[in-house]
Design an enzyme around this catalytic site. Structure first.
Site, PDB file in Angstrom:
ATOM      1  CB  CYS A 295     -18.540  -5.826  -7.577  1.00  0.00           C
ATOM      2  SG  CYS A 295     -16.890  -6.429  -7.919  1.00  0.00           S
TER       3      CYS A 295
ATOM      4  CG  HIS B 209     -21.051  -6.087 -10.881  1.00  0.00           C
ATOM      5  ND1 HIS B 209     -20.061  -5.211 -11.285  1.00  0.00           N
ATOM      6  CD2 HIS B 209     -20.410  -7.182 -10.383  1.00  0.00           C
ATOM      7  CE1 HIS B 209     -18.889  -5.751 -11.044  1.00  0.00           C
ATOM      8  NE2 HIS B 209     -19.066  -6.948 -10.504  1.00  0.00           N
TER       9      HIS B 209
ATOM     10  CG  ASN C 292     -15.909  -7.443 -12.374  1.00  0.00           C
ATOM     11  OD1 ASN C 292     -16.162  -6.310 -11.986  1.00  0.00           O
ATOM     12  ND2 ASN C 292     -16.154  -8.520 -11.664  1.00  0.00           N
TER      13      ASN C 292
HETATM   14  N1  ACO Z   1      -7.796 -19.780 -19.253  1.00  0.00           N
HETATM   15  C1  ACO Z   1      -7.836 -21.076 -19.544  1.00  0.00           C
HETATM   16  N2  ACO Z   1      -8.228 -22.024 -18.682  1.00  0.00           N
HETATM   17  C2  ACO Z   1      -8.618 -21.608 -17.475  1.00  0.00           C
HETATM   18  C3  ACO Z   1      -8.621 -20.263 -17.093  1.00  0.00           C
HETATM   19  C4  ACO Z   1      -8.189 -19.319 -18.042  1.00  0.00           C
HETATM   20  N3  ACO Z   1      -8.157 -18.006 -17.793  1.00  0.00           N
HETATM   21  N4  ACO Z   1      -9.071 -20.171 -15.821  1.00  0.00           N
HETATM   22  C5  ACO Z   1      -9.356 -21.410 -15.424  1.00  0.00           C
HETATM   23  N5  ACO Z   1      -9.082 -22.295 -16.402  1.00  0.00           N
HETATM   24  C6  ACO Z   1      -9.242 -23.737 -16.401  1.00  0.00           C
HETATM   25  C7  ACO Z   1      -9.159 -24.326 -15.013  1.00  0.00           C
HETATM   26  O1  ACO Z   1      -7.816 -24.567 -14.674  1.00  0.00           O
HETATM   27  C8  ACO Z   1      -9.952 -25.606 -15.168  1.00  0.00           C
HETATM   28  O2  ACO Z   1      -9.135 -26.563 -15.798  1.00  0.00           O
HETATM   29  P1  ACO Z   1      -9.256 -28.125 -15.359  1.00  0.00           P
HETATM   30  O3  ACO Z   1     -10.652 -28.520 -15.722  1.00  0.00           O
HETATM   31  O4  ACO Z   1      -8.206 -28.759 -16.203  1.00  0.00           O
HETATM   32  O5  ACO Z   1      -8.995 -28.128 -13.899  1.00  0.00           O
HETATM   33  C9  ACO Z   1     -11.035 -25.203 -16.179  1.00  0.00           C
HETATM   34  O6  ACO Z   1     -10.574 -24.020 -16.840  1.00  0.00           O
HETATM   35  C10 ACO Z   1     -12.356 -24.907 -15.544  1.00  0.00           C
HETATM   36  O7  ACO Z   1     -12.150 -24.015 -14.458  1.00  0.00           O
HETATM   37  P2  ACO Z   1     -13.320 -23.614 -13.538  1.00  0.00           P
HETATM   38  O8  ACO Z   1     -12.826 -22.724 -12.436  1.00  0.00           O
HETATM   39  O9  ACO Z   1     -14.125 -24.818 -13.183  1.00  0.00           O
HETATM   40  O10 ACO Z   1     -14.190 -22.730 -14.558  1.00  0.00           O
HETATM   41  P3  ACO Z   1     -15.643 -22.160 -14.371  1.00  0.00           P
HETATM   42  O11 ACO Z   1     -16.504 -22.671 -15.443  1.00  0.00           O
HETATM   43  O12 ACO Z   1     -16.118 -22.249 -12.937  1.00  0.00           O
HETATM   44  O13 ACO Z   1     -15.405 -20.625 -14.689  1.00  0.00           O
HETATM   45  C11 ACO Z   1     -15.172 -18.491 -13.671  1.00  0.00           C
HETATM   46  C12 ACO Z   1     -14.547 -19.852 -13.868  1.00  0.00           C
HETATM   47  C13 ACO Z   1     -15.299 -17.795 -15.009  1.00  0.00           C
HETATM   48  C14 ACO Z   1     -14.268 -17.656 -12.770  1.00  0.00           C
HETATM   49  C15 ACO Z   1     -16.562 -18.674 -13.033  1.00  0.00           C
HETATM   50  O14 ACO Z   1     -16.503 -19.497 -11.914  1.00  0.00           O
HETATM   51  C16 ACO Z   1     -17.168 -17.370 -12.664  1.00  0.00           C
HETATM   52  O15 ACO Z   1     -17.476 -16.554 -13.511  1.00  0.00           O
HETATM   53  N6  ACO Z   1     -17.389 -17.146 -11.377  1.00  0.00           N
HETATM   54  C17 ACO Z   1     -17.898 -15.872 -10.929  1.00  0.00           C
HETATM   55  C18 ACO Z   1     -16.725 -15.001 -10.796  1.00  0.00           C
HETATM   56  C19 ACO Z   1     -17.090 -13.571 -10.869  1.00  0.00           C
HETATM   57  O16 ACO Z   1     -17.899 -13.159 -11.666  1.00  0.00           O
HETATM   58  N7  ACO Z   1     -16.447 -12.823  -9.992  1.00  0.00           N
HETATM   59  C20 ACO Z   1     -16.642 -11.471  -9.903  1.00  0.00           C
HETATM   60  C21 ACO Z   1     -18.008 -11.188  -9.309  1.00  0.00           C
HETATM   61  S1  ACO Z   1     -17.977 -10.363  -7.866  1.00  0.00           S
HETATM   62  C22 ACO Z   1     -17.065  -9.115  -8.235  1.00  0.00           C
HETATM   63  O17 ACO Z   1     -17.303  -8.515  -9.279  1.00  0.00           O
HETATM   64  C23 ACO Z   1     -15.975  -8.740  -7.388  1.00  0.00           C
END
Ligand code: ACO
Length: 325
Positions: free
Chosen positions: A119, A252, A282
């Site tokens: 990215c 980004h 993304n």
């Molecule tokens: N739909 C519904 N529920 C979901 C989903 C979904 N798509 N995905 C996860 N959950 C659930 C999980 O199972 C978890 O449930 P639980 O509490 O019962 O276990 C709950 O939601 C919370 O999950 P977390 O992983 O803790 O959620 P978080 O608040 O950390 O958000 C996310 C996840 C959005 C991926 C976040 O961590 C994030 O944005 N990280 C950065 C990722 C990113 O931007 N990557 C790309 C950047 S680098 C690049 O571009 C290559």
């Protein structure tokens, strides 16, 4: 040799198939995977993404974006003397997507190569093109970010497959006596390879490993918010500028909470931040040039303004480019 390289044209392209969160949730539900518009919007800010048709490759998306950028710069493909494509979803193992794009453009003979920094790829590619122009190796470069990330998603993994989309963005970068790119700041730290990767490769005609995207979302989130404002400050410091000088932050487009956190650390109002994530998802290396072109064509970002482009991605890689449009 010219003291500067300057963006003289921008372009972008999204494949026609658009899936809202509700559309994607319905498709995933058919495969037994549960998600919702509310979860995706609250955690990421994403509302829709585009997916390319199965026979469409990164070079096809990049071709449309490149032609638009050339048209905006008032140039023909033959005028280009350097092509760099940033992609993590190349058309083939080899040759490079840049060579395939060069052939589709009919711009034979100039150097063409890919940059792989996930990215952060467009930030890396723009910095390389700027350096080659300022040292006199090139005068008119085409710098493209193009991705078909839908090909490397695991649609059984709801924690990743809702985040990404396909698309392309491009700029023409020309040698200039007028200021354009003012400073860049690039970084990588390979000790974080495992937090965001596609751990597969081709061997003996077979795909080995698990060639779909794996991500430790929380670790990526933490690192991203820790490094992005540092890279922006470092680029500013190289030319004696400060964050309040920036007219537009073009980050980004990964997650609205990462973008908000970076803007806050730079003490910038969200009114000065270009956000296209809601409509594009993304798109990895394509996200910054896509956001730039969208903002230019909307008349938001104008010639002469000071832009901070910044990205973060797998590797772990990150960086920033400060430029005057
Ligand atoms: N739909 C519904 N529920 C979901 C989903 C979904 N798509 N995905 C996860 N959950 C659930 C999980 O199972 C978890 O449930 P639980 O509490 O019962 O276990 C709950 O939601 C919370 O999950 P977390 O992983 O803790 O959620 P978080 O608040 O950390 O958000 C996310 C996840 C959005 C991926 C976040 O961590 C994030 O944005 N990280 C950065 C990722 C990113 O931007 N990557 C790309 C950047 S680098 C690049 O571009 C290559």
């Amino acid at each position: 040799m010219s003291p500067y390289s300057r963006i003289t044209g921008t372009g972008s392209y999204l494949p026609p198939r658009r899936l809202s969160n509700a559309d994607l949730a319905a498709e995933l539900a058919a495969g037994g995977v549960e998600t919702s518009d509310q979860w995706i919007v609250e955690r990421t800010g994403i509302r829709a993404r585009h997916f390319a048709a199965p026979d469409v490759c990164s070079s096809d998306l990049g071709l449309v974006a490149a032609r638009q950028a050339l048209q905006a710069a008032g140039l023909q493909a033959q005028d280009i003397d350097l092509i760099i494509v940033a992609t993590s979803t190349p058309d083939m193992v080899f040759p490079s997507t840049a060579c395939i794009l060069q052939n589709k453009l009919g711009a034979h003979g100039c150097p063409a190569f890919d940059v792989q920094a996930v990215c952060s790829g467009f930030i890396y590619a723009l910095t390389v093109a700027d350096a080659l122009i300022r040292t006199g190796s090139a005068r008119r470069a085409l710098v493209v970010g193009a991705e078909v990330f839908s090909r490397i998603l695991d649609f059984k993994d709801r924690t990743t497959c809702v985040l990404f989309g396909d698309g392309a963005g491009a700029v023409v970068l020309e040698a200039s006596d007028r200021p354009g790119i003012l400073a860049s700041d690039l970084h990588a730290d390979g000790k974080h390879v495992g937090i965001l990767c596609v751990p597969g490769h081709v061997s003996g005609g077979n795909v080995l490993g698990d060639p779909v995207l794996k991500m430790d979302g929380k670790a990526v989130f933490k690192l991203a918010v820790a490094v992005l404002d540092e890279a922006a400050h470092a680029a500013l410091a190289k030319v004696g500028k400060v964050a309040s000088d920036i007219d537009w932050l073009i980050p980004h487009q990964a997650n609205i909470r990462i973008i908000q956190s970076t803007a806050k650390k730079l003490k910038m109002s969200m009114d000065k931040v270009i956000v296209t994530l809601d409509q594009h998802g993304n798109t990895s290396a394509a996200s910054i040039p896509l956001a730039l072109d969208t903002a230019v064509r909307a008349g938001k970002v104008k010639a002469g303004e000071l832009l901070m482009l910044e990205g973060v991605g797998g590797g772990f890689t990150w960086g920033a480019v400060l430029l005057q449009l």
